[in-house]
Design a protein around this motif. Structure first.
Motif, short mmCIF file in Angstrom:
data_model
loop_
_atom_site.label_atom_id
_atom_site.label_comp_id
_atom_site.label_asym_id
_atom_site.label_seq_id
_atom_site.Cartn_x
_atom_site.Cartn_y
_atom_site.Cartn_z
N ALA A 78 0.37 -1.41 0.02
CA ALA A 78 -0.02 -0.40 0.46
C ALA A 78 0.74 1.06 0.07
O ALA A 78 0.43 2.10 -0.50
CB ALA A 78 -0.66 0.14 1.47
N ILE A 79 2.21 1.19 0.50
CA ILE A 79 2.98 2.71 1.19
C ILE A 79 3.32 2.15 -0.48
O ILE A 79 3.78 3.65 -0.92
CB ILE A 79 4.01 2.11 2.29
N GLU A 80 4.05 1.33 -1.39
CA GLU A 80 4.77 1.62 -2.25
C GLU A 80 3.39 2.38 -3.69
O GLU A 80 4.34 2.75 -4.35
CB GLU A 80 4.70 -0.13 -3.24
N GLU A 81 2.59 1.82 -3.75
CA GLU A 81 1.61 2.76 -4.58
C GLU A 81 1.35 4.04 -4.01
O GLU A 81 0.68 4.20 -5.29
CB GLU A 81 0.75 1.09 -5.17
N ALA A 82 1.46 3.90 -2.96
CA ALA A 82 0.59 5.74 -2.46
C ALA A 82 1.64 6.85 -2.93
O ALA A 82 2.62 6.48 -3.12
CB ALA A 82 0.63 5.68 -1.22
N GLU A 83 0.65 7.74 -3.19
CA GLU A 83 1.12 9.42 -3.85
C GLU A 83 1.63 10.10 -2.66
O GLU A 83 2.35 11.22 -2.42
CB GLU A 83 1.22 9.86 -5.17
N LEU A 84 0.15 9.43 -1.57
CA LEU A 84 0.19 10.80 -0.88
C LEU A 84 0.22 9.52 0.47
O LEU A 84 -0.90 8.81 0.08
CB LEU A 84 -0.62 11.66 -1.18
N ILE A 85 0.47 9.63 2.05
CA ILE A 85 0.56 8.66 2.58
C ILE A 85 0.16 9.64 3.95
O ILE A 85 0.80 10.41 4.73
CB ILE A 85 1.75 7.83 3.02
N PHE A 86 -1.44 9.15 5.30
CA PHE A 86 -1.59 9.83 5.80
C PHE A 86 -1.16 8.79 6.87
O PHE A 86 -1.35 7.80 7.86
CB PHE A 86 -3.12 9.74 5.46
N VAL A 87 -0.09 9.45 7.93
CA VAL A 87 0.10 8.96 9.38
C VAL A 87 -0.93 8.89 10.49
O VAL A 87 -0.53 10.11 10.72
CB VAL A 87 1.23 9.21 9.55
N SER A 88 -1.21 8.34 10.43
CA SER A 88 -2.66 8.51 12.23
C SER A 88 -2.84 7.61 12.60
O SER A 88 -3.86 6.46 13.32
CB SER A 88 -3.86 7.86 11.23
N VAL A 89 -1.62 6.99 13.12
CA VAL A 89 -0.93 5.77 14.30
C VAL A 89 -1.25 6.49 15.85
O VAL A 89 -1.25 7.69 15.65
CB VAL A 89 0.18 5.76 14.13
N SER A 122 8.74 5.51 -4.94
CA SER A 122 9.43 6.76 -5.60
C SER A 122 8.69 7.73 -4.89
O SER A 122 8.77 7.32 -3.28
CB SER A 122 7.90 6.41 -6.72
N ASN A 123 9.19 9.12 -5.62
CA ASN A 123 8.53 10.37 -4.37
C ASN A 123 6.93 9.94 -3.57
O ASN A 123 5.75 9.80 -4.25
CB ASN A 123 8.35 11.54 -5.01
N LYS A 124 6.89 10.95 -2.53
CA LYS A 124 5.45 10.66 -1.59
C LYS A 124 5.53 11.91 -0.41
O LYS A 124 6.96 12.46 -0.35
CB LYS A 124 5.64 9.47 -0.34
N CYS A 148 16.37 7.09 2.60
CA CYS A 148 15.47 6.90 0.94
C CYS A 148 16.51 6.73 0.19
O CYS A 148 17.93 6.73 -0.09
CB CYS A 148 15.02 8.49 1.41
N ARG A 149 15.87 5.76 -0.98
CA ARG A 149 16.80 4.93 -1.70
C ARG A 149 17.09 6.33 -2.86
O ARG A 149 16.44 7.46 -2.42
CB ARG A 149 15.72 4.23 -2.91
N PRO A 150 17.96 6.36 -3.58
CA PRO A 150 18.65 7.49 -4.17
C PRO A 150 17.88 8.04 -5.43
O PRO A 150 16.48 7.38 -5.56
CB PRO A 150 20.20 7.19 -4.96
N ASN A 151 17.10 9.05 -5.35
CA ASN A 151 16.46 10.19 -6.38
C ASN A 151 14.80 9.31 -5.87
O ASN A 151 14.03 9.90 -6.36
CB ASN A 151 16.43 9.23 -7.76
N VAL A 152 14.33 9.55 -4.47
CA VAL A 152 12.93 9.20 -3.89
C VAL A 152 13.10 10.54 -3.22
O VAL A 152 14.01 10.98 -2.08
CB VAL A 152 13.13 8.35 -3.15
N CYS A 153 12.19 11.22 -3.18
CA CYS A 153 12.07 12.53 -2.42
C CYS A 153 10.81 12.51 -1.36
O CYS A 153 9.32 11.81 -2.21
CB CYS A 153 11.89 13.55 -2.93
N PHE A 154 11.06 12.85 -0.14
CA PHE A 154 10.16 13.09 0.15
C PHE A 154 9.29 14.49 1.30
O PHE A 154 10.24 15.33 0.75
CB PHE A 154 10.29 12.53 2.24
N GLN A 155 7.93 14.84 0.89
CA GLN A 155 7.78 16.58 1.44
C GLN A 155 6.69 16.04 2.48
O GLN A 155 5.90 14.58 2.81
CB GLN A 155 6.38 16.78 0.73
N VAL A 156 6.52 16.44 3.66
CA VAL A 156 6.33 16.33 5.19
C VAL A 156 5.35 17.79 4.92
O VAL A 156 5.73 18.77 4.94
CB VAL A 156 6.88 15.84 5.92
N LEU A 157 4.04 17.15 5.41
CA LEU A 157 3.11 17.89 5.45
C LEU A 157 2.37 17.80 7.21
O LEU A 157 2.16 16.54 7.15
CB LEU A 157 1.59 18.11 4.35
#
Ligand code: NAD
Ligand code: UDX
Length: 468
Positions: A78-89, A122-124, A148-157
């Protein structure tokens, strides 16, 4: 901005489940996958009965599940395929170590973050949905960037959730506001805009607020602290009402008519409960202390202290009215949930009442229309009283719960308690029959006519001798 078609939510609890179910409902073009490490929770989301009780939730889930809403324990995929991930733990209060009893335990946030970075090719965009101490986004970003793997970028909101239990679906469908905090860089703005676009599918643009990350994180703690402060203020006044003959409902109404104060959230009672207020205020207090702001910490701590006072004050009122002993008396506890329309018992004031009465050797019969007996037993066992749960009877019938009782204690404001056949209940009780209304929902005049002795928080006994 990035066009989101696949969303993942980590944590299928009270927040993740309803929030992402509503997103799926309002955005049929987005695939929403909710994941959890709890196999049982995911099974219940898929097969029912739903793991949480929330009016309107079944309908929403029923419309979307299997269409664009999925529940799974396959976190990696599920993480792999998502472009946006809510962290709701969950972010519970720490129970040991530094800040025990005060600070938020961030181990689940960190574990989720590491799961994300391990699975991401991929970027998330990572969205903090959980309530966290201010600047947690920085920690999340640092962990992501260092692993992170090379060329994978993250933005945190930061996108805190303001829903209240019992009205979660209505709150999510028509929120007062959506708050989205992000980095002040072009990529940060782009990520923010991607999330704005999702909410714009049903929330008017003017209700979507964008801020910097730290304002957003802090606003969640601030909102809960200010809401709880209103309750502690009104509860403090309720003690004064009982001592003076003023009526707290009348005072709250009179005060609330001032448009600067407003009428909502001024209901006095046995004290606030729920998974958020207590925990989040202590989280705020700890934050203030660790930033060397002891006066600010002390100010907010009072909101929690007053709440503890209110709960024990209510119990003291019960015991003193029952002739200073409840030993072996039968007391019916009406309502166990922390508020009506939920089955949630986290931090429920009913448990404090039960604890104090068990310490006085009372026999309790408990009734709640939604909370499962299993849950009540688990909560009461956690009190670790010497007699365990042997002085407790759990009832599925409210009239049965009241039978032969010396007193009724209303701990939750369930609507059905307003319309019970109190004549019938009175006849089945030991005399004198008492009612203690911890939620201010009953009509004292009617009950006194039946024969009850009635005690209500924030209201004194009627004046018996008038001026001649
Ligand atoms: P919850 O305990 O009901 O749900 C959290 C879920 O996260 C659990 O099912 C748990 O198994 C799961 N989880 C934990 N670590 C995981 C991991 N690494 N991977 C996958 N799943 C994991 O909690 P909640 O009430 O939904 O609260 C979640 C957050 O939202 C908290 O920070 C809370 O403060 C905040 N919040 C709650 C409310 C509310 O009304 N309950 C309202 C606003 C904000
Ligand atoms: C709260 C916040 O309202 C919500 O915005 C946030 O996201 C999570 O925390 P919740 O705890 O679910 O929501 O319920 P809420 O309606 O706020 O009630 C909390 C407690 O305060 C309950 O025990 C309730 O009975 C009590 N309360 C509320 C009062 O005693 N008087 C009031 O006037 C309002």
């Amino acid at each position: 901005p990035t066009h989101i078609t696949k969303v993942c939510c980590i944590g299928a609890g009270y927040v993740g489940g309803p929030t992402c179910a509503v997103i799926a409902d309002r955005c049929p073009h987005i695939k929403v996958t909710i994941v959890d490490i709890s196999v049982e929770r995911i099974r219940l989301w898929n097969e029912g009965p739903l793991p949480i009780y929330e009016p309107g939730l079944e309908e929403v889930v029923g419309r979307c599940r299997g269409r664009n809403l999925f529940f799974t324990t396959d976190v990696t995929r599920a993480i792999e395929e998502a472009e946006l991930i809510f962290v709701s733990v969950n972010t519970p209060t720490k129970t040991s170590g530094l800040g025990a009893g005060m600070a938020a335990d961030l181990k689940y946030i960190e574990a989720a973050t590491r799961m994300i970075v391990d699975a991401s090719t991929s970027n998330k965009i990572i969205v903090e949905k959980s309530t966290v101490p201010c600047r947690t986004a920085q920690s999340i970003l640092t962990i992501l960037e260092n692993n992170c793997r090379p060329n994978v970028c993250f933005q945190v909101l930061s996108n805190p959730e303001f829903l209240a239990e019992g009205t979660a679906i209505a709150d999510l469908q028509a929120p007062d506001r959506i708050l989205i905090g992000g980095m002040n860089s072009p990529a940060g703005k782009d990520a923010q805009e991607a999330l704005v676009k999702i909410y714009s599918n049903w929330v008017p643009r003017k209700r979507i607020i964008t801020t910097n990350l730290w304002s957003s994180e802090l606003s969640k703690l601030a909102a809960n602290a200010m809401l709880a402060q209103r309750i502690s203020s009104v509860n403090a006044l309720s003690a004064l009402c009982e001592a003076t003959g003023a009526d707290i409902d009348e005072v709250a109404t009179a005060v609330g008519w001032d448009t600067r104060i407003g009428p909502n959230f001024l209901k006095a009672g046995v004290g606030f409960g729920g998974s958020c207020f207590h925990k989040d205020i202590l989280n705020l207090v700890y934050l203030c202390e660790s930033l060397n702001l002891p006066e600010v910490a002390h100010y907010w701590k009072q909101v929690v202290d007053l709440n503890e006072y209110q709960k024990t004050r209510f119990v003291r009122k019960i015991i003193s009215n029952l002739f200073h002993t409840v030993s072996n008396k039968r007391i019916a506890i009406l309502g166990f949930a922390f508020k009506k329309n939920t089955g949630d018992t986290r931090e429920t004031p009913a448990l404090t009442v039960v604890d104090c009465l068990l310490a006085e050797d009372a026999q309790l019969s408990i009734y709640d229309p939604v909370v499962s007996h299993e849950q009540m037993l688990e909560d009461i066992s956690s009190l670790r009283r010497p007699n365990g749960t042997s002085n407790i009877t759990l009832n599925t019938d409210v009239y049965e719960a009241c039978k032969e009782a010396d007193a009724l204690v209303v701990c939750t404001e369930w609507d059905q308690f307003k319309t019970l056949d109190y004549k019938r209940i009175y006849q089945s009780m030991r005399k004198p029959a008492f009612i203690f209304d911890g939620r201010l929902i009953l009509d004292p005049i009617e009950l006194r006519q039946i024969g009850f002795s009635v005690e209500i928080i924030g209201k004194s006994q009627p004046i018996t001798s008038a001026w001649k």
